[in-house]
Design an enzyme around this catalytic site. Sequence first.
Site, PDB file in Angstrom:
ATOM      1  N   CYS A  43      30.632 -19.228   0.009  1.00  0.00           N
ATOM      2  CA  CYS A  43      30.237 -18.655  -1.270  1.00  0.00           C
ATOM      3  C   CYS A  43      29.945 -17.183  -1.055  1.00  0.00           C
ATOM      4  O   CYS A  43      29.460 -16.775  -0.006  1.00  0.00           O
ATOM      5  CB  CYS A  43      28.997 -19.293  -1.881  1.00  0.00           C
ATOM      6  SG  CYS A  43      29.142 -21.057  -2.164  1.00  0.00           S
TER       7      CYS A  43
ATOM      8  N   ARG B 242      35.477 -15.865   0.503  1.00  0.00           N
ATOM      9  CA  ARG B 242      34.405 -16.768   0.920  1.00  0.00           C
ATOM     10  C   ARG B 242      34.386 -18.069   0.111  1.00  0.00           C
ATOM     11  O   ARG B 242      33.592 -18.971   0.382  1.00  0.00           O
ATOM     12  CB  ARG B 242      33.050 -16.078   0.780  1.00  0.00           C
ATOM     13  CG  ARG B 242      32.934 -14.803   1.582  1.00  0.00           C
ATOM     14  CD  ARG B 242      31.598 -14.160   1.359  1.00  0.00           C
ATOM     15  NE  ARG B 242      30.527 -14.976   1.879  1.00  0.00           N
ATOM     16  CZ  ARG B 242      30.063 -14.911   3.113  1.00  0.00           C
ATOM     17  NH1 ARG B 242      30.568 -14.052   3.951  1.00  0.00           N
ATOM     18  NH2 ARG B 242      29.095 -15.697   3.510  1.00  0.00           N
TER      19      ARG B 242
ATOM     20  N   TRP C   1      32.294 -21.853  -3.063  1.00  0.00           N
ATOM     21  CA  TRP C   1      33.013 -22.850  -2.285  1.00  0.00           C
ATOM     22  C   TRP C   1      32.176 -24.120  -2.404  1.00  0.00           C
ATOM     23  O   TRP C   1      31.046 -24.165  -1.923  1.00  0.00           O
ATOM     24  CB  TRP C   1      33.146 -22.417  -0.826  1.00  0.00           C
ATOM     25  CG  TRP C   1      33.999 -23.335  -0.015  1.00  0.00           C
ATOM     26  CD1 TRP C   1      35.362 -23.319   0.087  1.00  0.00           C
ATOM     27  CD2 TRP C   1      33.555 -24.411   0.824  1.00  0.00           C
ATOM     28  NE1 TRP C   1      35.788 -24.318   0.927  1.00  0.00           N
ATOM     29  CE2 TRP C   1      34.696 -25.003   1.396  1.00  0.00           C
ATOM     30  CE3 TRP C   1      32.313 -24.936   1.140  1.00  0.00           C
ATOM     31  CZ2 TRP C   1      34.632 -26.089   2.264  1.00  0.00           C
ATOM     32  CZ3 TRP C   1      32.236 -26.020   2.017  1.00  0.00           C
ATOM     33  CH2 TRP C   1      33.395 -26.579   2.566  1.00  0.00           C
TER      34      TRP C   1
ATOM     35  N   ASN D 135      23.977 -19.317  -1.800  1.00  0.00           N
ATOM     36  CA  ASN D 135      24.993 -19.594  -0.786  1.00  0.00           C
ATOM     37  C   ASN D 135      24.305 -20.393   0.311  1.00  0.00           C
ATOM     38  O   ASN D 135      23.377 -19.888   0.938  1.00  0.00           O
ATOM     39  CB  ASN D 135      25.538 -18.259  -0.240  1.00  0.00           C
ATOM     40  CG  ASN D 135      26.391 -18.438   1.009  1.00  0.00           C
ATOM     41  OD1 ASN D 135      26.965 -19.500   1.210  1.00  0.00           O
ATOM     42  ND2 ASN D 135      26.475 -17.409   1.822  1.00  0.00           N
ATOM     43  N   GLY D 136      24.735 -21.642   0.499  1.00  0.00           N
ATOM     44  CA  GLY D 136      24.097 -22.475   1.523  1.00  0.00           C
ATOM     45  C   GLY D 136      23.932 -23.892   1.016  1.00  0.00           C
ATOM     46  O   GLY D 136      24.538 -24.283   0.018  1.00  0.00           O
TER      47      GLY D 136
ATOM     48  N   GLU E 119      47.197 -23.035  17.908  1.00  0.00           N
ATOM     49  CA  GLU E 119      46.962 -22.011  16.889  1.00  0.00           C
ATOM     50  C   GLU E 119      48.120 -21.962  15.883  1.00  0.00           C
ATOM     51  O   GLU E 119      47.903 -21.826  14.681  1.00  0.00           O
ATOM     52  CB  GLU E 119      46.735 -20.652  17.579  1.00  0.00           C
ATOM     53  CG  GLU E 119      46.585 -19.452  16.668  1.00  0.00           C
ATOM     54  CD  GLU E 119      45.412 -19.524  15.688  1.00  0.00           C
ATOM     55  OE1 GLU E 119      44.599 -20.454  15.770  1.00  0.00           O
ATOM     56  OE2 GLU E 119      45.345 -18.651  14.820  1.00  0.00           O
TER      57      GLU E 119
ATOM     58  N   LYS F  51      47.650 -22.570  11.899  1.00  0.00           N
ATOM     59  CA  LYS F  51      48.079 -21.571  10.911  1.00  0.00           C
ATOM     60  C   LYS F  51      48.988 -22.222   9.879  1.00  0.00           C
ATOM     61  O   LYS F  51      48.840 -22.003   8.691  1.00  0.00           O
ATOM     62  CB  LYS F  51      48.851 -20.412  11.566  1.00  0.00           C
ATOM     63  CG  LYS F  51      48.129 -19.305  12.268  1.00  0.00           C
ATOM     64  CD  LYS F  51      47.225 -18.429  11.488  1.00  0.00           C
ATOM     65  CE  LYS F  51      45.879 -19.053  11.321  1.00  0.00           C
ATOM     66  NZ  LYS F  51      44.828 -18.615  12.201  1.00  0.00           N
TER      67      LYS F  51
ATOM     68  N   GLU G 298      47.077 -24.551   7.475  1.00  0.00           N
ATOM     69  CA  GLU G 298      46.227 -23.809   6.535  1.00  0.00           C
ATOM     70  C   GLU G 298      47.016 -23.200   5.394  1.00  0.00           C
ATOM     71  O   GLU G 298      46.602 -23.221   4.248  1.00  0.00           O
ATOM     72  CB  GLU G 298      45.561 -22.615   7.254  1.00  0.00           C
ATOM     73  CG  GLU G 298      44.388 -22.917   8.089  1.00  0.00           C
ATOM     74  CD  GLU G 298      43.769 -21.628   8.597  1.00  0.00           C
ATOM     75  OE1 GLU G 298      42.675 -21.296   8.140  1.00  0.00           O
ATOM     76  OE2 GLU G 298      44.361 -20.948   9.465  1.00  0.00           O
TER      77      GLU G 298
ATOM     78  N   HIS H 298      53.515 -38.865  26.194  1.00  0.00           N
ATOM     79  CA  HIS H 298      52.515 -39.942  26.216  1.00  0.00           C
ATOM     80  C   HIS H 298      52.173 -40.430  24.810  1.00  0.00           C
ATOM     81  O   HIS H 298      51.141 -41.065  24.612  1.00  0.00           O
ATOM     82  CB  HIS H 298      51.252 -39.463  26.942  1.00  0.00           C
ATOM     83  CG  HIS H 298      51.511 -39.090  28.367  1.00  0.00           C
ATOM     84  ND1 HIS H 298      51.749 -40.016  29.348  1.00  0.00           N
ATOM     85  CD2 HIS H 298      51.623 -37.875  28.968  1.00  0.00           C
ATOM     86  CE1 HIS H 298      51.982 -39.401  30.501  1.00  0.00           C
ATOM     87  NE2 HIS H 298      51.918 -38.091  30.291  1.00  0.00           N
TER      88      HIS H 298
ATOM     89  N   LYS I  25      36.771 -18.367   4.013  1.00  0.00           N
ATOM     90  CA  LYS I  25      36.870 -17.536   5.209  1.00  0.00           C
ATOM     91  C   LYS I  25      35.679 -17.744   6.145  1.00  0.00           C
ATOM     92  O   LYS I  25      35.823 -17.861   7.341  1.00  0.00           O
ATOM     93  CB  LYS I  25      36.944 -16.067   4.772  1.00  0.00           C
ATOM     94  CG  LYS I  25      37.077 -15.085   5.913  1.00  0.00           C
ATOM     95  CD  LYS I  25      38.458 -15.147   6.479  1.00  0.00           C
ATOM     96  CE  LYS I  25      38.629 -14.222   7.667  1.00  0.00           C
ATOM     97  NZ  LYS I  25      39.802 -14.627   8.441  1.00  0.00           N
TER      98      LYS I  25
HETATM   99  C1  AGP Z   1      41.303 -19.601  11.006  1.00  0.00           C
HETATM  100  O1  AGP Z   1      42.529 -19.302  10.468  1.00  0.00           O
HETATM  101  C2  AGP Z   1      40.406 -20.371  10.200  1.00  0.00           C
HETATM  102  N1  AGP Z   1      40.371 -19.984   8.859  1.00  0.00           N
HETATM  103  C3  AGP Z   1      39.156 -20.929  10.831  1.00  0.00           C
HETATM  104  O2  AGP Z   1      39.587 -21.905  11.714  1.00  0.00           O
HETATM  105  C4  AGP Z   1      38.191 -19.979  11.554  1.00  0.00           C
HETATM  106  O3  AGP Z   1      38.785 -19.483  12.712  1.00  0.00           O
HETATM  107  C5  AGP Z   1      36.896 -20.733  11.875  1.00  0.00           C
HETATM  108  O4  AGP Z   1      36.296 -21.148  10.687  1.00  0.00           O
HETATM  109  C6  AGP Z   1      35.929 -19.939  12.705  1.00  0.00           C
HETATM  110  O5  AGP Z   1      35.495 -18.798  12.030  1.00  0.00           O
HETATM  111  P1  AGP Z   1      34.760 -17.608  12.770  1.00  0.00           P
HETATM  112  O6  AGP Z   1      35.697 -17.047  13.765  1.00  0.00           O
HETATM  113  O7  AGP Z   1      34.426 -16.649  11.675  1.00  0.00           O
HETATM  114  O8  AGP Z   1      33.539 -18.187  13.418  1.00  0.00           O
END
Ligand code: AGP
Length: 612
Positions: free
Chosen positions: A2, A27, A74, A100-101, A485, A489, A492, A508, A607
Site C-alpha cells: 500500500c 506498492r 494492496w 499500510n500494514g 530468476e 520473471k 510475474e 529426477h 513492489k
Molecule cells: C521480484 O521481481 C519480485 N517482485 C519480488 O520477488 C522481490 O524480489 C521480493 O519481494 C523481495 O523484495 P526486496 O528485494 O525489496 O526485499
Amino acid sequence: MCGIVGYTGPREAYPIILKGLKRLEYRGYDSSGVALLHDGKLNVYKKKGKVAELEESVLGKDLHAHIGIGHTRWATHGEPSDRNAHPHQSQSGELAMIHNGIIENYTQIKNDLLKKGYRFNSDTDTEVLLNFIEDIKKNNACTLEEALRIALKRVVGAYCILLISNDDPETIIAARKGSPLVIGIGKGEHFLASDASPIIEYTKEVVYVNDYEIAIVKPDELILKNLGNEKQTPFITKLDMELAAIEKGGYDHFMLKEIYEQPDTIFDCLRGRLLAGSGKIIMSGIENNLDAFIKAPRIIIVACGTSWHAGLVAEYMIEELCRIPVEVEYASEFRYRNPVIHKGDVIIAISQSGETADTLVALESAKEKGAFIFGVVNAVGSSIARLSDAGAYTHSGPEIGVASTKAFTGQLAVLTMVALKIGYAKGTLDETRFLHLIKELEAVPEKVKEILQDTTNIQRIAEKYKNAHDFLFLGRGYNFPIALEGALKLKEISYIHAEGYPAAEMKHGPIALVDESLPVVFVATKDSYYQKIVSNVQEIKARKGKVIAVTTFGDEVIPGMADDVMTVPDADEVIAPLLSVVPLQLLSYYVGLAKGLDVDKPRNLAKSVTVE
Ligand code: AGP
C-alpha cells in the site's frame, strides 16, 4: 504494501496527492482513494482499480482543500472493492484514516466495538483501528493524538497510518511501526509518503520516521514523539535523488527503462569501489568489519524473491572464493523455525526496497540473538538499511517496475565485490584470479550494453512462445540461480507457469513434463559445467522439447541443437550471471507485452511487500 500520501500547506492538496499516488502505485493497485478536508468538511472519494480510475471518477467533484490524505491499496483484509478502499471514515464521520500494514488483533477489537454498537462499512482492519481510536477519544475525553497513542499501545501488527479530523483544519497525525513513512519538509508545508518519490519534486529535505513514533504535522510545524509522549528530535536527511529517476523517460514501461538502465546502474554501483587500475576494491562496510567476515564460521544470507536468487549466486561465489560455508535462507522460513545462530555468524540481508517485512522481521530476531548484520540494500535510508550493522548500497536508483531487474544486477555487483574483497583478504583467492575477476567485473556495463543493442531476436522468440502454458528454466552452477530468476520473471510478468531447476536435477522428476509443447530455457554459457549442460540439452531434444538457449557469443555447439538462441558476451563464470540474466529479463518483458499485460503492475503483486 500500500502507498500512502499526505499534504498540509498552502497549495491545493489534491493534485499533489494524486501525483504521489501515481508514483506509489507500484506498492499496490487494487483500489485508491483520497480524503480532503475543507471548511470542516471531509470529502472522501475512493474507487476500486488503479489510480487512473479514481482520477476519472472524481471529475466534477469538490476537490478543493489544503490538507488531505491519499492511499493506493494492496488488499489484505477484504477483497479489492470501493467499500474496502481507503481512506476510511470513523462512525461519527469526524475522522478519516489511511493505513499500510496489518492489525493482527483486529477481530478481538472489532468484537468489542460491535458490542458497543459500532457498525462497519468495510471488511478492513483499518476501519476497526479507526473506530477504536474514536471510541477511546470519546470515552477518555482526550485529544486525538492521545487517543491514537493509547490505541497503538494495544494493537498488535504493523502500521503506517495518517489520520485527519474535521475539527482540525491543518493537522495530519501520523504513526509508524514496521511500514515506512517519510516526511518532506517544505517552506510552510509538509509532505508525507511511503517513500520519497511523491516528495522529491517539492523538497529534498526529509525525515524518516522511526518505528513507534507519532508525528504531528502542521504546515509550519513537525513534532515527533514516541509512544511514551516524549518529544524526539527529527533527523533531517538530504535526498540524493533526481525527479528524472522516477519517471519513464520515453520508455513504454518502467520495466523496460530499468532493464536498459543496467549498464549505468551497474557502473554506478562499481564506481569508486572497484578500482581496476590499482587492483583494489574499496568498501568501508567490509573493511571496517573485515575480521568478522574472515573469522566467520558461517555466512547466512536472508532474503526473499529475486533478492534471494542474488543470495544463491553469492553462495556459489563466497564458498568458492572465500571458503566460508554459506546458507541462503528464505526470510519467512528463517524467522519462524527458530534457527541456530552461532556466535560469530555473519548475516547478509539482501533487499531492493529495504522494507520487505519477512526480511525485516527475520533480521530483528537474528539481531536479538547477537548476529552481525550486513545489508545489501537499494533504498537509501530504508528500514533494513538502518537496522544493519554495516552494509553496501547497490546504488541502482529507484526501481518502480514490480519485477526487479536493475536492482538484481546491482545486488550481484555488490555481492561479487564482497566475495572478491573477503577472499583476497583471507588469502583464499590468489592475486592473479583476484585481478582477473576485477577486470571482468569492470567490463560488465559495456557487455550489458552489447546485449541490449538489438533485441529483435528476443522479441521474435517471445512472440513464438507467448501461448505456451508452461516453461522450464534450467541451469547449472552459477547459472542455476539465474534459471530460477528467469522462471520467476516470466511468472510475474506473463502469468505463464514456469519452473526453475538445476539442469541435472531435471532427470529426477521434471523431465516427465517434457514433450513437443514445452519450451525449456537453458542458461548455458561457456563455463566449467558446459559439457554437462550440452548433455542435458540433448536429453531434452531427445524427448522433443523445444530448447531456447542463452549461450556465449561464438558457441557453435548448443546453437546447433537448440530451437532458438539468445547470446551474451563471454565472461568468467563468476561474472556470467550479471550477463545471462539480461536476455531472460527481456524475454519475460516481451512475452508479457505480446500478451497485452500490464508489465509494470502485474496482477496480485506489489513492489514492496510490507506484510508478513
Ligand atoms: C521480484 O521481481 C519480485 N517482485 C519480488 O520477488 C522481490 O524480489 C521480493 O519481494 C523481495 O523484495 P526486496 O528485494 O525489496 O526485499
